[in-house]
Design a protein around this motif. Structure first.
Motif, PDB file in Angstrom:
ATOM      1  N   GLY A 298       0.847  -1.386   0.085  1.00 13.08           N
ATOM      2  CA  GLY A 298      -0.065   0.073   0.011  1.00 13.08           C
ATOM      3  C   GLY A 298       0.825   1.293   0.053  1.00 13.08           C
ATOM      4  N   LEU A 299       0.529   2.221  -0.904  1.00 12.97           N
ATOM      5  CA  LEU A 299       1.444   3.482  -0.987  1.00 12.97           C
ATOM      6  C   LEU A 299       1.661   4.341   0.338  1.00 12.97           C
ATOM      7  CD1 LEU A 299       2.862   5.245  -2.865  1.00 12.97           C
ATOM      8  CD2 LEU A 299       0.620   6.211  -3.352  1.00 12.97           C
ATOM      9  N   LYS A 300       0.344   4.297   0.926  1.00 10.42           N
ATOM     10  CA  LYS A 300       0.383   5.383   2.279  1.00 10.42           C
ATOM     11  C   LYS A 300       1.423   4.677   3.395  1.00 10.42           C
ATOM     12  CE  LYS A 300      -2.656   7.294   5.750  1.00 10.42           C
ATOM     13  NZ  LYS A 300      -4.125   7.464   6.186  1.00 10.42           N
ATOM     14  N   LYS A 301       1.564   3.289   3.380  1.00 12.94           N
ATOM     15  CA  LYS A 301       2.411   2.515   4.310  1.00 12.94           C
ATOM     16  C   LYS A 301       3.985   3.095   4.064  1.00 12.94           C
ATOM     17  CE  LYS A 301       3.099  -1.597   6.836  1.00 12.94           C
ATOM     18  NZ  LYS A 301       2.350  -3.001   6.893  1.00 12.94           N
ATOM     19  N   VAL A 302       4.148   2.879   2.708  1.00 12.79           N
ATOM     20  CA  VAL A 302       5.485   2.913   2.362  1.00 12.79           C
ATOM     21  C   VAL A 302       6.278   4.178   1.797  1.00 12.79           C
ATOM     22  CG1 VAL A 302       5.577   0.415   1.820  1.00 12.79           C
ATOM     23  CG2 VAL A 302       5.195   1.912   0.236  1.00 12.79           C
ATOM     24  N   LEU A 303       5.320   5.225   2.061  1.00 17.05           N
ATOM     25  CA  LEU A 303       5.816   6.440   1.083  1.00 17.05           C
ATOM     26  C   LEU A 303       7.042   7.023   1.502  1.00 17.05           C
ATOM     27  CD1 LEU A 303       4.697   8.505  -0.844  1.00 17.05           C
ATOM     28  CD2 LEU A 303       3.926   9.773   0.989  1.00 17.05           C
ATOM     29  N   MET A 304       7.517   7.178   3.159  1.00 11.57           N
ATOM     30  CA  MET A 304       8.647   7.445   3.578  1.00 11.57           C
ATOM     31  C   MET A 304       9.865   6.687   2.943  1.00 11.57           C
ATOM     32  SD  MET A 304       8.622  10.335   5.230  1.00 11.57           S
ATOM     33  CE  MET A 304      10.253  10.347   5.852  1.00 11.57           C
ATOM     34  N   VAL A 305       9.731   5.412   2.835  1.00  7.60           N
ATOM     35  CA  VAL A 305      10.804   4.391   2.465  1.00  7.60           C
ATOM     36  C   VAL A 305      10.976   4.676   1.015  1.00  7.60           C
ATOM     37  CG1 VAL A 305      11.220   1.991   1.677  1.00  7.60           C
ATOM     38  CG2 VAL A 305      10.061   2.555   3.814  1.00  7.60           C
ATOM     39  N   LEU A 306       9.974   5.222   0.186  1.00  6.23           N
ATOM     40  CA  LEU A 306      10.001   5.528  -1.318  1.00  6.23           C
ATOM     41  C   LEU A 306      10.650   7.006  -1.397  1.00  6.23           C
ATOM     42  CD1 LEU A 306       6.434   4.384  -2.815  1.00  6.23           C
ATOM     43  CD2 LEU A 306       8.762   3.269  -3.024  1.00  6.23           C
ATOM     44  N   VAL A 307      10.599   7.695  -0.578  1.00  5.98           N
ATOM     45  CA  VAL A 307      11.162   9.059  -0.745  1.00  5.98           C
ATOM     46  C   VAL A 307      12.687   8.950  -0.298  1.00  5.98           C
ATOM     47  CG1 VAL A 307      11.461  11.305   0.383  1.00  5.98           C
ATOM     48  CG2 VAL A 307       9.050  10.300  -0.431  1.00  5.98           C
ATOM     49  N   ALA A 308      13.106   8.157   0.700  1.00  4.16           N
ATOM     50  CA  ALA A 308      14.305   7.945   0.903  1.00  4.16           C
ATOM     51  C   ALA A 308      14.896   7.125  -0.042  1.00  4.16           C
ATOM     52  CB  ALA A 308      14.334   6.898   2.255  1.00  4.16           C
ATOM     53  N   SER A 309      14.459   5.976  -0.672  1.00  4.55           N
ATOM     54  CA  SER A 309      15.174   5.407  -1.766  1.00  4.55           C
ATOM     55  C   SER A 309      15.222   6.420  -3.081  1.00  4.55           C
ATOM     56  CB  SER A 309      14.144   4.137  -2.233  1.00  4.55           C
ATOM     57  OG  SER A 309      14.672   3.562  -3.285  1.00  4.55           O
ATOM     58  N   PHE A 310      14.619   7.459  -3.472  1.00  8.12           N
ATOM     59  CA  PHE A 310      14.539   8.140  -4.261  1.00  8.12           C
ATOM     60  C   PHE A 310      15.773   9.192  -4.257  1.00  8.12           C
ATOM     61  CE2 PHE A 310      13.309  11.989  -6.675  1.00  8.12           C
ATOM     62  CZ  PHE A 310      13.171  11.609  -8.232  1.00  8.12           C
ATOM     63  N   PHE A 346      10.792   6.314  -7.693  1.00  7.29           N
ATOM     64  CA  PHE A 346      10.057   7.480  -8.618  1.00  7.29           C
ATOM     65  C   PHE A 346       8.575   6.891  -8.826  1.00  7.29           C
ATOM     66  CE2 PHE A 346       8.853   8.712 -12.883  1.00  7.29           C
ATOM     67  CZ  PHE A 346       9.222   9.934 -12.852  1.00  7.29           C
ATOM     68  N   VAL A 347       8.252   5.476  -8.945  1.00  5.76           N
ATOM     69  CA  VAL A 347       6.922   5.036  -9.083  1.00  5.76           C
ATOM     70  C   VAL A 347       6.051   5.438  -7.972  1.00  5.76           C
ATOM     71  CG1 VAL A 347       7.665   3.165 -10.445  1.00  5.76           C
ATOM     72  CG2 VAL A 347       7.445   3.055  -7.934  1.00  5.76           C
ATOM     73  N   GLY A 348       6.403   5.757  -6.775  1.00  7.73           N
ATOM     74  CA  GLY A 348       5.611   6.297  -5.757  1.00  7.73           C
ATOM     75  C   GLY A 348       4.903   7.496  -6.046  1.00  7.73           C
ATOM     76  N   LEU A 349       5.752   8.503  -6.662  1.00  5.93           N
ATOM     77  CA  LEU A 349       5.193   9.594  -7.037  1.00  5.93           C
ATOM     78  C   LEU A 349       4.188   9.528  -8.010  1.00  5.93           C
ATOM     79  CD1 LEU A 349       5.044  12.780  -6.606  1.00  5.93           C
ATOM     80  CD2 LEU A 349       7.056  12.875  -8.520  1.00  5.93           C
ATOM     81  N   MET A 350       4.427   8.821  -8.959  1.00  7.92           N
ATOM     82  CA  MET A 350       3.502   8.551 -10.142  1.00  7.92           C
ATOM     83  C   MET A 350       2.206   7.991  -9.656  1.00  7.92           C
ATOM     84  SD  MET A 350       5.561   9.688 -12.378  1.00  7.92           S
ATOM     85  CE  MET A 350       4.579   9.471 -13.863  1.00  7.92           C
ATOM     86  N   LEU A 351       2.349   6.915  -8.745  1.00 11.59           N
ATOM     87  CA  LEU A 351       1.048   6.322  -8.228  1.00 11.59           C
ATOM     88  C   LEU A 351       0.257   7.320  -7.370  1.00 11.59           C
ATOM     89  CD1 LEU A 351      -0.726   3.723  -8.539  1.00 11.59           C
ATOM     90  CD2 LEU A 351       0.463   3.063  -6.432  1.00 11.59           C
ATOM     91  N   PHE A 352       0.998   8.117  -6.559  1.00 14.50           N
ATOM     92  CA  PHE A 352       0.573   9.015  -5.780  1.00 14.50           C
ATOM     93  C   PHE A 352      -0.569  10.039  -6.635  1.00 14.50           C
ATOM     94  CE2 PHE A 352      -0.016  13.083  -3.559  1.00 14.50           C
ATOM     95  CZ  PHE A 352      -0.223  13.004  -2.338  1.00 14.50           C
ATOM     96  N   MET A 353      -0.146  10.431  -7.572  1.00 12.83           N
ATOM     97  CA  MET A 353      -0.654  11.476  -8.330  1.00 12.83           C
ATOM     98  C   MET A 353      -2.074  10.575  -9.315  1.00 12.83           C
ATOM     99  SD  MET A 353       2.087  13.662 -10.295  1.00 12.83           S
ATOM    100  CE  MET A 353       2.730  12.410 -11.388  1.00 12.83           C
ATOM    101  N   MET A 354      -1.856   9.409  -9.425  1.00 10.56           N
ATOM    102  CA  MET A 354      -2.932   8.733  -9.959  1.00 10.56           C
ATOM    103  C   MET A 354      -4.222   8.513  -8.924  1.00 10.56           C
ATOM    104  SD  MET A 354      -1.353   5.970 -12.585  1.00 10.56           S
ATOM    105  CE  MET A 354      -0.536   6.227 -14.074  1.00 10.56           C
ATOM    106  N   GLN A 355      -3.677   8.263  -7.806  1.00  9.37           N
ATOM    107  CA  GLN A 355      -4.628   7.665  -6.683  1.00  9.37           C
ATOM    108  C   GLN A 355      -5.165   9.047  -5.867  1.00  9.37           C
ATOM    109  OE1 GLN A 355      -2.793   4.476  -4.404  1.00  9.37           O
ATOM    110  NE2 GLN A 355      -3.248   3.102  -6.086  1.00  9.37           N
ATOM    111  N   GLN A 356      -4.445  10.115  -5.626  1.00 10.52           N
ATOM    112  CA  GLN A 356      -4.936  11.131  -4.798  1.00 10.52           C
ATOM    113  C   GLN A 356      -5.215  12.349  -5.519  1.00 10.52           C
ATOM    114  OE1 GLN A 356      -5.141  10.351  -1.474  1.00 10.52           O
ATOM    115  NE2 GLN A 356      -4.488   8.442  -2.216  1.00 10.52           N
ATOM    116  N   VAL A 357      -4.476  12.319  -6.830  1.00  9.69           N
ATOM    117  CA  VAL A 357      -4.834  13.807  -7.688  1.00  9.69           C
ATOM    118  C   VAL A 357      -6.003  13.656  -8.723  1.00  9.69           C
ATOM    119  CG1 VAL A 357      -3.919  15.867  -8.718  1.00  9.69           C
ATOM    120  CG2 VAL A 357      -2.638  14.665  -6.814  1.00  9.69           C
TER     121      VAL A 357
END
Length: 434
Positions: A298-310, A346-357
């Protein structure tokens, strides 16, 4: 009947090619042209400024994205602009031997940028309208990977080819051949999509008069800014790629610059192989694994991990600038590590825009708004990167890039979620069927 049959084609047959065709022009303009102009004697400051400025259509594409909600099908616009891109790359090739090649080629690349940004709008429209929320999460990794295979083609393929041809044909004719080749690839993809791409659905709101057109444009704009948490989302989208905007334009110039100037002194071919081939393969692998990771957790749970990875892997450039290693394996390993983390995050940002915006009446146009804002956050630091690099030198510049990652962590920590993420949505859909 043919239209319905095409719609049912497995996404695996069109998602990769559609997003490859989105990625190739963007990467060529954003990065490959930097190597070309560097080899043709243009200064770093001019290269960084003008090759960033022509990226404006990717920022301002929301201004004309509503038009794609009113006329024809999404597929029509995808295929049309892919052919426009192909023809314009051929014209760029013809401009390179001219006396004022820089002005002519930059102007033509501005047209490529407009057609490429328009292709992005329509392709995302197909993706959002054809695939369910669950399928979007499943294919987001492949979408990001395919988009960045364009980087593999642009750097690992075409830049490497240019390096080989430069020795045989000279710089100008080598890059003419490369630009013709890129145009040919875009034309072939366009031909493939005539048959294989789904239509993307009917127009959201068909208009029959100029008044109705302006009314729809206004409705698209107003409903975007009426979304819950929209200003939080705008801040998050801009800051996510802030540090990348500084690093991405200067990194290939740093690789190319002489050791005495603080660079790594690599040849064009070495950059193509290390930075373009192995780096991009690592990015693709990171993107695919990142997509599966998000789909599972789930995106919400792992968002900080994705930002750190990026963001954290940008430390690789600072270390390379400090120690200036000569060993190609060391340089290559650093690039692979950086690009794997880049792709994973990077894919975290793309999915965030699809699911939240994007959710709502105008999915395609609102996603275009979000991706335009994303490119604004990328473009502004990218335009300033040449000035900062010339002023600070490569070593201090890449330390600054690390400082510039801090806002992304803060934005990710505080950003709210107004819609269920992919895992929550899947649970809701499963519950509704029980």
């Amino acid at each position: 009947m043919l239209k319905e049959k095409v719609k049912q084609i497995n996404p695996a047959f069109w998602v990769p090619t559609a997003y490859f065709a989105m990625g190739l022009p963007f990467v060529v303009l954003a990065q490959s042209t930097a190597i070309m102009y560097k080899n043709m004697g243009v200064s770093d400051t001019q290269i960084a400024f003008w090759t960033s400025l022509i990226m404006l259509p990717w920022t301002f594409k929301p201004l004309w994205s509503p038009l794609f909600e009113m006329f024809k099908s999404k597929k029509f616009f995808v295929v049309t602009f892919q052919f426009v891109t192909a023809i314009t790359f051929a014209l760029v090739a013809f401009s390179l031997p001219l006396n004022h090649f820089f002005a002519y080629s930059i102007a033509l690349m501005g047209i490529v940028a407009f057609s490429g940004a328009s292709t992005d709008i329509a392709t995302d429209g197909v993706y959002l309208n054809v695939l369910s929320s669950k399928k979007q999460a499943e294919y987001i990794g492949w979408q990001g990977a395919s988009y960045n295979i364009g980087k593999l083609a642009a750097y690992g393929g075409f830049v490497t080819l240019a390096g080989i041809l430069e020795k045989q044909l000279g710089v100008v004719h080598a890059w003419m051949a490369v630009m013709f080749g890129i145009g040919a690839v875009m034309a072939l993809v366009g031909l493939y999509h005539i048959r294989m791409l789904p239509s993307g659905g009917a127009v959201t709101k068909e208009v029959t008069s100029l008044k109705e057109g302006f009314s729809t444009l206004w409705d698209v704009l107003v409903t975007f800014f009426q979304k819950k948490y929209i200003f939080w989302y705008i801040a998050f989208i801009i800051l996510y790629r802030f540090a990348e905007g500084f690093a991405i334009k200067i990194a290939p110039l740093f690789f190319k610059a002489a050791v005495s100037e603080g660079g790594l002194g690599l040849t064009t071919t070495q950059i193509g192989v290390i930075y373009g081939t192995f780096g991009t393969i690592a990015f693709v692998l990171g993107s695919v694994l990142g997509g599966y990771y998000i789909a599972r957790k789930g995106l919400k749970k792992v968002l900080m991990v994705l930002v750190a990875s990026f963001n954290i892997p940008f430390v690789v450039y600072a270390l390379l600038a400090m120690y200036q290693p000569e060993n190609l394996y060391v340089i290559g390993l650093g690039v692979v590590m950086e690009y794997f983390g880049y792709g994973f995050g990077f894919v975290g940002l793309m999915l965030f825009m699809m699911q939240q915006v994007a959710p709502g009446k105008y999915k395609m146009a609102h996603y275009a708004f979000a991706s335009g804002i994303m490119n604004l956050g990328f473009m502004i630091p990218s335009m300033m990167s040449g000035f900062f690099s010339d002023m600070l030198g490569y070593k201090v510049f890449f330390i600054w890039v690390l400082v510039a990652t801090i806002p992304a962590f803060l934005a990710a920590y505080f950003v709210p979620f107004g819609h269920p993420d992919n895992k929550e949505q899947a649970e809701l859909e499963e519950g509704s069927t029980n």
